[in-house]
Design a protein around this motif. Structure first.
Motif, short mmCIF file in Angstrom:
data_model
loop_
_atom_site.label_atom_id
_atom_site.label_comp_id
_atom_site.label_asym_id
_atom_site.label_seq_id
_atom_site.Cartn_x
_atom_site.Cartn_y
_atom_site.Cartn_z
N LEU A 832 0.66 -1.32 0.49
CA LEU A 832 -0.38 0.20 0.02
C LEU A 832 0.51 1.11 0.35
N ARG A 833 0.88 2.22 -0.83
CA ARG A 833 0.97 3.83 -0.91
C ARG A 833 -0.62 4.77 -0.22
N THR A 834 -1.33 4.45 -0.30
CA THR A 834 -2.19 4.95 0.58
C THR A 834 -3.46 4.46 1.19
N ALA A 835 -3.63 4.61 2.10
CA ALA A 835 -4.72 3.89 3.16
C ALA A 835 -5.63 5.49 3.57
N ILE A 848 -1.02 -1.74 9.62
CA ILE A 848 0.60 -0.56 9.40
C ILE A 848 2.19 -0.63 9.77
N TRP A 851 3.72 -1.76 6.44
CA TRP A 851 3.53 -1.02 4.81
C TRP A 851 5.03 -0.39 4.49
N LEU A 854 4.80 3.09 2.72
CA LEU A 854 3.49 4.28 2.51
C LEU A 854 4.11 5.47 2.79
N LEU A 857 -1.53 8.01 4.94
CA LEU A 857 -1.91 8.29 5.97
C LEU A 857 -3.11 8.56 6.53
N ALA A 874 8.73 3.32 4.85
CA ALA A 874 7.90 4.41 4.74
C ALA A 874 8.55 5.75 4.47
#
Length: 982
Positions: A832-835, A848, A851, A854, A857, A874
């Motif tokens: 994931l890059r965007t959550a 988290i 990731w 990331l 967030l 991240a």
């Protein structure tokens, strides 16, 4: 509060004489002559009353000296005594600027009073130890000042006066509150319970259209009948304010938007939705919502003014029973859900008056929820924009909707086994029939005719209505043992069409019973065979009770069971009277559109020619489109005239806007031959073409729409994605969605059937999964499809997220309002890059931490969060938090961070936190609570900051704005909305 609490032990005998000198000698009375009797009117240095600035400084020097003599460790480094004394004198001098009275100050208490005094004084500019010592001295002085106030002879008197004023204000406020609250004798509560019960029973059942069943079985529960339809953003209105693509279950409209104008074609389910919303609102009395169902056709049948709130019950059995003013109290409290049905069913000349009525009610009673319905063309775009209405359109029934409706209809009607499947096969394989099955009215007719004719169905719209009328006019009363006079179909149609024609000519959908009987009486001499039923009142009663074509909304009014039959029969009457000119003359009136189409369908070749010729000669865009739309109903027509109509419509191509495109598309699949070539169309032409093709709701449109698969226009791509629900689920997914290049984003998946239809894409798509999709269907979907984006909202039965394991392309994830007991271990080690995470499931923070890619967030969690737990790889660019506590330790390593929102509950733990923030040299946006502002200004430098947002609604302390400008010269300071608005 004991004096020792402030940290400095001084005897009262030392402090009290000093404090007494701050104030001038008191006078007898309550101090009312110096209004307002503020502390500033008592201080000794105002108006040169005995104490000057030098005297005040000497008092401060003495107080500092005495405090330093107190036992214990010396609180102040040598050499700073003079600075503290000067600051204390300046702070005490600010007593003259306070707007508080002594009574108000005592009510505040010493600590709050001290905060107000420090806020009114200039910043002391001392070292940390000196500032702490100064604050303790101010606290000590304020404690003794308040004690001094309570000993003054005027304090008791002024307190009594203040209490008298507060008592009078309280009485006035209570009186005002009593006018707003329900009556205390319980009559409001009792009536409201009865009203809600009546409303629930009144609207909780529908009639199975067009069937004679066993007595009592023709009405079926609304819960079984209701099919959830979708709404989309209405074109040409406030659609730009809604997300694209915008789609929402219609029953959620009042929860999402407080003011809604809902557009929908005749028979599209608007009135059924009104019933559903009214009944749903009655099922939770604790919510306090009170629905009012207001059908405009009934409220304006005599042309009288629209009702005031106390007249909302007019025509109801409960009229006159409500406690006086009950409706007004409900509206004033903002508890009403006002369901205004049928703007299109009142004459066009009266619609502005209806808009003014709505506007006046909303001005007088803000805060309530409104849903207003209309046919699409009855009112101009943004008709209610000035009243801040969101305008949406009720989408045609999707194939899934049709399937659900057919299944439920046949179950309720106890149809023979296999009939539902047989009908669904016919709808899938016969395009003409599928095009008809786009709204609940026509679906009901098709179901009834299919059962009546044991599987045989007419192919066209005219034939469908003709068959439906034949069925409705030949009921099975004989089979039920009823002996009635035998009357053929044609005489009945002749009489009924007189009623329909009068309604159309007068712009009505409802008439008085007496008017209907008069029209029948005047027609009976020309239709003598109908006298077998008796005189006009008996004929009227036969139509009302036996045919099913008429219904009585109230005892003294009558209307057709649906506007479609009124238009069909009105067209018959117009043809019988040779009213071709009248038809063409009303081509610009939306209430005559279907009348004209049905006249072409029923007319003889010469009559069809005359109508289409008159429409073309009229020459308006609307009349030309109507002429072209009527071609599909003309079974026989001069080829030259048909070619002329097709040529005339070409000047409307390509459509200039969404409205024109939709209107063109409603003319049917013939329009596909006239739309833009996907290979050469520019972005605007492509959007108009896709919109028009989608509006045809014909399977023939799928191959045409598929040719836009490589369009680079975001609007065209969104339109292609939004049309999925209108066509066969699997065919559209296979031929259109799977071929989109790049793959679609924001693709809505509402059902298991849709999930099962998604098989392959040109690349990983972005999906929005609805709460109705089951856990097994999700597992199957994600086992074969790799996605790049995923949004899951409101899913209460997930159990776990293991279906996300192995999603190696998933870069954007949004999960909100899901079951907090969901096992989230499946989120670990996703790329994931965007959550965006808005649920409090344990284990989210641990996920988290895995990731490594990331960068964005947003976290809304009931658990504390720490930047130390971010994955080593991240590199945050965007961080928004709403957690009970946030540890910013190690946040400074994210030097690329541009947006930081620490949430309204964040508080700095110490100097290290400010140091971490100061390392964010590229930070452009920052949101913090106001409580952190002082430390931020003193300790943090952010050279790139452009926006500083503050939680809280208090005004900035004096001088703070200037200090912010000096510390962050390039930043704009603005308030941040409540957390719920993030």
């Amino acid at each position: 509060m004991d004096a020792s609490v402030v940290g400095i032990r001084l005897a009262s005998g030392v402090v009290t004489p000093l404090v007494r000198k701050l104030f001038r000698q008191e006078e007898a009375g309550a101090g009312l002559v110096d209004r307002p009797h503020r502390i500033s009117s008592y201080v000794a240095w105002r108006e040169k009353r005995g104490l000057g600035a030098a005297d005040l400084r000497r008092l401060a020097d003495r107080l500092v000296e005495e405090a330093l003599r107190a036992p214990g460790e010396r609180p102040l480094p040598p050499g700073e005594e003079a600075g503290v004394a000067a600051a204390l004198a300046a702070t005490l001098y600010a007593l003259g600027d306070l707007t508080l009275s002594d009574v108000e100050a005592v009510r505040l208490g010493p600590q709050a009073f001290a905060r107000q005094l420090r806020a009114a004084a200039p910043h002391p500019g001392l070292s940390r130890d000196a500032e702490l010592f100064h604050s303790r001295l101010v606290d000590l002085a304020c404690l003794h000042i308040l004690n001094f106030f309570t000993r003054r002879s005027t304090f008791v008197a002024s307190t009594l006066v203040e209490q008298s004023r507060l008592h009078a204000e309280t009485i006035a406020k209570v009186d005002e509150l009593l006018t707003r609250l329900p009556r205390q004798d319980g009559r409001d509560t009792a009536f409201e319970a009865r009203y809600l019960d009546y409303l629930a029973r009144r609207h909780s059942a529908l009639t199975i259209f067009g069937l004679d069943l066993e007595p009592g079985s023709s009405r079926w529960p609304l819960d079984a009948a209701y099919v959830s339809l979708e709404v989309t953003a209405a074109p040409g209105t406030r659609a730009e304010a809604l997300p694209a693509p915008y789609s929402l279950p219609a029953e959620r409209l009042p929860a999402e938007h407080h003011r809604v104008l809902l557009r929908g074609e005749a028979g599209s389910g608007k009135t059924t939705l009104i019933q559903w919303l009214a009944v749903s609102a009655t099922r939770d009395p604790r919510a306090g919502t009170v629905p009012f169902v207001l059908p405009l056709r009934s409220l304006t049948r005599h042309g009288e003014r629209l009702p005031a709130p106390h007249e909302f019950q007019a025509g109801s059995p409960l009229a006159g029973e409500a406690p006086e003013g009950w409706e007004g109290r409900v509206l004033r409290d903002g508890r009403a859900l006002l369901l205004v049905d049928g703007v299109d069913e009142i004459p066009a000349a009266e619609r502005d008056r209806a808009r003014d009525w709505l506007a006046n009610l909303m001005t007088a009673y803000p805060g309530n929820r409104w849903l207003v319905t209309s046919r699409p063309s009855a009112v101009r775009p943004d008709w209610l924009r000035g009243e801040d209405f969101t305008e949406v359109t009720l989408a045609p029934m999707s194939r899934a909707n049709v399937g659900a409706f057919v299944e439920r209809w046949h179950t309720a009607a106890a149809a023979p086994e296999g009939y539902a499947d047989l009908l669904l096969d016919s709808v899938r394989t016969k395009p003409d029939l599928a095009r008809l099955a786009t709204n609940p009215l026509l679906c009901g007719l098709i179901c009834a005719l299919h059962r009546e004719r044991r599987g045989f169905l007419p192919a066209g719209r005219k034939e469908l209505y003709t068959a439906a009328l034949s069925m409705l006019l030949h009921r099975r009363d004989r089979e039920r043992g009823l002996r009635l006079p035998d009357l053929a179909e044609e005489p009945q149609l002749q009489l009924l069409q007189r009623l329909a024609h009068w309604l159309i000519r007068n712009g009505r959908t409802e008439m008085d019973r007496s008017r209907a009987e008069d029209l029948i009486a005047s027609a009976l001499p020309a239709v003598p065979v109908a006298r077998v039923l008796g005189e006009a009142p008996l004929v009227y009663r036969h139509f009302l009770e036996r045919t099913g074509l008429l219904r009585a909304p109230t005892e003294d009014t009558v209307e057709f069971v649906h506007r479609t039959f009124q238009d069909y029969l009105g067209a018959r009457a117009a043809l019988d009277e040779g009213g071709v000119g009248e038809l063409a003359g009303h081509s610009d009136d939306d209430q005559w559109e279907d009348v004209i189409r049905m006249a072409v369908a029923q007319g003889r070749p010469r009559e069809r020619t005359e109508i289409i010729r008159a429409l073309l000669d009229r020459g308006t865009d609307r009349s030309v489109l109507l002429a072209y739309a009527s071609l599909q109903f003309a079974a026989e027509l001069d080829p030259a005239l048909r070619a002329e109509a097709e040529a005339a419509v070409r000047h409307l191509l390509p459509p200039r806007n969404i409205d024109e495109a939709q209107e063109l598309g409603r003319t049917g699949p013939l329009v596909l031959e006239l739309l833009a070539d996907p290979g050469t169309a520019d972005d605007h032409e492509a959007l108009m073409a896709v919109t028009a093709a989608g509006e045809t709701v014909s399977e023939l449109a799928i191959p045409y729409l598929a040719r836009f698969h490589d369009s680079s226009s975001p609007e065209v791509r969104r339109a292609l994605v939004s049309l999925w629900g209108r066509f066969d689920t699997r065919a559209y997914a296979r031929e259109v969605l799977a071929r989109l290049t790049p793959p679609p984003t924001g693709l809505l998946v509402h059902t298991d059937t849709q999930a099962d239809a998604l098989r392959a894409f040109a690349g990983p798509p972005g999906l929005v999964v609805g709460s109705e999709v089951t856990r097994p269907a999700l597992s199957e979907l994600f086992s074969r499809v790799r996605v790049s984006e995923l949004s899951i909202d409101g899913h209460r039965n997930l159990g776990d997220l293991d279906f996300l394991r192995g999603q190696t392309s998933l870069e954007r994830l949004r999960i909100s309002r899901c079951d907090p007991s969901t096992d989230v271990s499946g989120l670990r080690r996703l790329p994931l890059r965007t959550a965006h995470l808005d649920f409090g499931t344990p284990g989210v923070h641990e996920a988290i931490a895995t990731w490594d890619h990331l960068s964005h967030l947003e976290l809304y969690s009931p658990q504390p969060w720490s930047a130390r737990r971010l994955a080593p790889g991240a590199r945050l660019v965007h961080l928004v938090l709403d957690t009970p506590a946030a540890d910013v330790t190690d946040l400074g390593r994210h030097t690329e961070l541009r947006v930081l929102n620490l949430g309204h509950r964040w508080r700095p733990a110490g100097p290290a936190d400010w140091a971490e923030l100061s390392r964010l040299e590229r930070l452009e946006e920052l949101a913090v609570p106001e409580e952190a502002l002082e430390g931020l200004v003193r300790h943090v430098r952010l050279p790139a900051l452009r926006t500083l947002q503050l939680y809280g609604d208090r005004t900035l302390a004096p001088g703070m704005e200037e200090r912010l400008g000096e510390r962050f010269p390039g930043a704009v300071v603005e308030p941040y909305g409540p957390v719920g608005e993030q």
